[in-house]
Design an enzyme around this catalytic site. Sequence first.
Site, mmCIF file in Angstrom:
data_model
loop_
_atom_site.group_PDB
_atom_site.id
_atom_site.type_symbol
_atom_site.label_atom_id
_atom_site.label_comp_id
_atom_site.label_asym_id
_atom_site.label_seq_id
_atom_site.Cartn_x
_atom_site.Cartn_y
_atom_site.Cartn_z
ATOM 1 N N LYS A 69 0.871 -1.262 -0.203
ATOM 2 C CA LYS A 69 0.099 0.026 -0.118
ATOM 3 C C LYS A 69 0.894 1.335 -0.002
ATOM 4 O O LYS A 69 0.296 2.190 -0.750
ATOM 5 C CB LYS A 69 -1.193 -0.103 1.186
ATOM 6 C CG LYS A 69 -2.306 -1.167 1.235
ATOM 7 C CD LYS A 69 -3.026 -0.718 2.283
ATOM 8 C CE LYS A 69 -4.201 -1.869 2.472
ATOM 9 N NZ LYS A 69 -5.163 -1.847 3.232
ATOM 10 N N ASP A 105 -10.646 2.733 2.434
ATOM 11 C CA ASP A 105 -10.857 2.291 3.705
ATOM 12 C C ASP A 105 -11.498 3.401 4.455
ATOM 13 O O ASP A 105 -12.453 2.771 5.260
ATOM 14 C CB ASP A 105 -9.396 2.152 4.169
ATOM 15 C CG ASP A 105 -8.906 0.774 3.736
ATOM 16 O OD1 ASP A 105 -9.545 -0.193 3.316
ATOM 17 O OD2 ASP A 105 -7.684 0.651 3.930
ATOM 18 N N ALA A 131 -2.516 2.400 16.513
ATOM 19 C CA ALA A 131 -1.969 3.562 15.737
ATOM 20 C C ALA A 131 -1.315 2.978 14.399
ATOM 21 O O ALA A 131 -0.119 3.419 14.060
ATOM 22 C CB ALA A 131 -1.168 4.469 16.509
HETATM 23 P P1 NAP Z 1 -0.791 -2.861 11.917
HETATM 24 O O1 NAP Z 1 -0.340 -1.742 11.197
HETATM 25 O O2 NAP Z 1 0.143 -3.890 12.022
HETATM 26 O O3 NAP Z 1 -1.063 -2.295 13.357
HETATM 27 C C1 NAP Z 1 -1.419 -3.200 14.499
HETATM 28 C C2 NAP Z 1 -1.879 -2.474 15.719
HETATM 29 O O4 NAP Z 1 -2.343 -3.337 16.542
HETATM 30 C C3 NAP Z 1 -0.869 -1.427 16.407
HETATM 31 O O5 NAP Z 1 -1.722 -0.179 16.850
HETATM 32 C C4 NAP Z 1 -0.187 -2.280 17.373
HETATM 33 O O6 NAP Z 1 0.072 -1.405 18.484
HETATM 34 C C5 NAP Z 1 -1.541 -2.976 17.813
HETATM 35 N N1 NAP Z 1 -1.190 -4.130 18.608
HETATM 36 C C6 NAP Z 1 -0.900 -5.359 18.000
HETATM 37 N N2 NAP Z 1 -0.890 -6.164 19.032
HETATM 38 C C7 NAP Z 1 -1.056 -5.678 20.189
HETATM 39 C C8 NAP Z 1 -1.031 -6.264 21.404
HETATM 40 N N3 NAP Z 1 -0.734 -7.550 22.057
HETATM 41 N N4 NAP Z 1 -1.404 -5.450 22.433
HETATM 42 C C9 NAP Z 1 -1.515 -3.993 22.222
HETATM 43 N N5 NAP Z 1 -1.818 -3.540 20.860
HETATM 44 C C10 NAP Z 1 -1.514 -4.243 19.932
HETATM 45 O O7 NAP Z 1 -2.238 -3.438 11.707
HETATM 46 P P2 NAP Z 1 -3.315 -2.743 10.638
HETATM 47 O O8 NAP Z 1 -3.129 -2.702 9.339
HETATM 48 O O9 NAP Z 1 -3.630 -1.292 11.318
HETATM 49 O O10 NAP Z 1 -4.589 -3.721 10.865
HETATM 50 C C11 NAP Z 1 -5.050 -3.775 12.327
HETATM 51 C C12 NAP Z 1 -6.022 -4.607 12.089
HETATM 52 O O11 NAP Z 1 -7.144 -4.101 11.321
HETATM 53 C C13 NAP Z 1 -6.139 -5.998 11.754
HETATM 54 O O12 NAP Z 1 -6.663 -7.019 12.357
HETATM 55 C C14 NAP Z 1 -6.703 -6.091 10.193
HETATM 56 O O13 NAP Z 1 -7.118 -7.194 9.847
HETATM 57 C C15 NAP Z 1 -7.930 -5.039 10.579
HETATM 58 N N6 NAP Z 1 -8.341 -4.188 9.418
HETATM 59 C C16 NAP Z 1 -9.572 -4.524 8.773
HETATM 60 C C17 NAP Z 1 -9.892 -3.813 7.923
HETATM 61 C C18 NAP Z 1 -11.702 -4.062 7.514
HETATM 62 O O14 NAP Z 1 -11.859 -3.671 6.404
HETATM 63 N N7 NAP Z 1 -12.481 -4.277 8.303
HETATM 64 C C19 NAP Z 1 -9.393 -2.962 7.011
HETATM 65 C C20 NAP Z 1 -7.968 -3.067 7.383
HETATM 66 C C21 NAP Z 1 -7.563 -3.735 8.600
HETATM 67 P P3 NAP Z 1 1.859 -1.022 18.412
HETATM 68 O O15 NAP Z 1 1.793 0.276 17.634
HETATM 69 O O16 NAP Z 1 2.055 -0.962 19.996
HETATM 70 O O17 NAP Z 1 2.454 -2.238 17.763
#
Ligand code: NAP
Length: 280
Positions: A69, A105, A131
């Site tokens: 992306k 999104d 974040a």
């Molecule tokens: P990402 O960039 O990897 O970010 C992950 C986030 O989760 C960060 O804020 C991270 O915090 C936090 N996190 C991970 N493990 C954690 C833990 N054990 N305790 C506390 N915080 C934790 O992922 P992303 O792309 O933003 O996606 C996040 C989620 O959204 C995924 O599950 C994805 O499948 C979902 N999503 C859904 C859609 C939809 O269409 N519904 C679209 C996009 C994404 P840190 O910064 O501290 O690591």
Amino acid sequence: MAETARRAFVAGHPIGHSRSPLIHRHWLARYGIDGAYDPVDVAPDDFPAFLDGLAAGGIAGGNVTIPHKEAAFRHVARRDAAADAIGAVNTVWLEDGTLVGGNTDAYGFAANLDDRMPCWREAERALVLGAGGAARAILHALREAGITDIRLANRTRTRAQELAQGFGPNVSVAEWQALDDAAAEAGLVVNTTSLGMKGEGRIDLAMDRLSPDAIVTDIVYVPLRTPLLCAAGQAGLATVDGLGMLLHQAVPGFEKWFGVRPQVTEELRALVVADLGEGA
Ligand code: NAP
């Protein structure tokens, strides 16, 4: 002469998990369009050349997913306002041979809430958990909806700080260790962390600190009813799951490539829920 079939793609690495082919192929059949939508596994090193080859290959455009992306954001010739605000491109299309990138999104998130709980736009304060990449789209959607008090909490505080700074004065950092305080008086709570996915742990939030008319939404959609949504539902709060965001974010791309604005229906939702299977 018959018009040539239009072709679109979703490119990622890996790509096997993507539900986009299921969604777009359903719409192609539903609207009787002579077109194709195919998953393509593209390694990061090959991605710029892949984008450069679209016009010559007669491809109308496609979706871009993890890990491409940000590379797509840098590579396209022009971007829409949402992509610029979010810093990532998830949809590309050709305009007179020029590759344009957009981000759907934030649109998908807002359209899902508009569909399921339209009063979300009346929330004065929102709490966003996480974040990462997805949080950027959520912040953009909340800002576009006119929500002026957005609290952002993340396990790694510096990430929340950087993100909040980029989004201006309406976004302030809340403490991850004091989520219950941050949730007080929030009309909308959005989980954008991966917590709640199977095997990823859960978010514990004191639901009795939220206002009784608060809406709790999770963008994680496997499982559909995350622990956060279950707890909110048990406390009598309104909840919205994240699957609708995935379905609605697909709408603008399909319209650009195939010329029909598709509907997100219960039939489509049921199709994807069935595909999620046990995980949902
Ligand atoms: P990402 O960039 O990897 O970010 C992950 C986030 O989760 C960060 O804020 C991270 O915090 C936090 N996190 C991970 N493990 C954690 C833990 N054990 N305790 C506390 N915080 C934790 O992922 P992303 O792309 O933003 O996606 C996040 C989620 O959204 C995924 O599950 C994805 O499948 C979902 N999503 C859904 C859609 C939809 O269409 N519904 C679209 C996009 C994404 P840190 O910064 O501290 O690591």
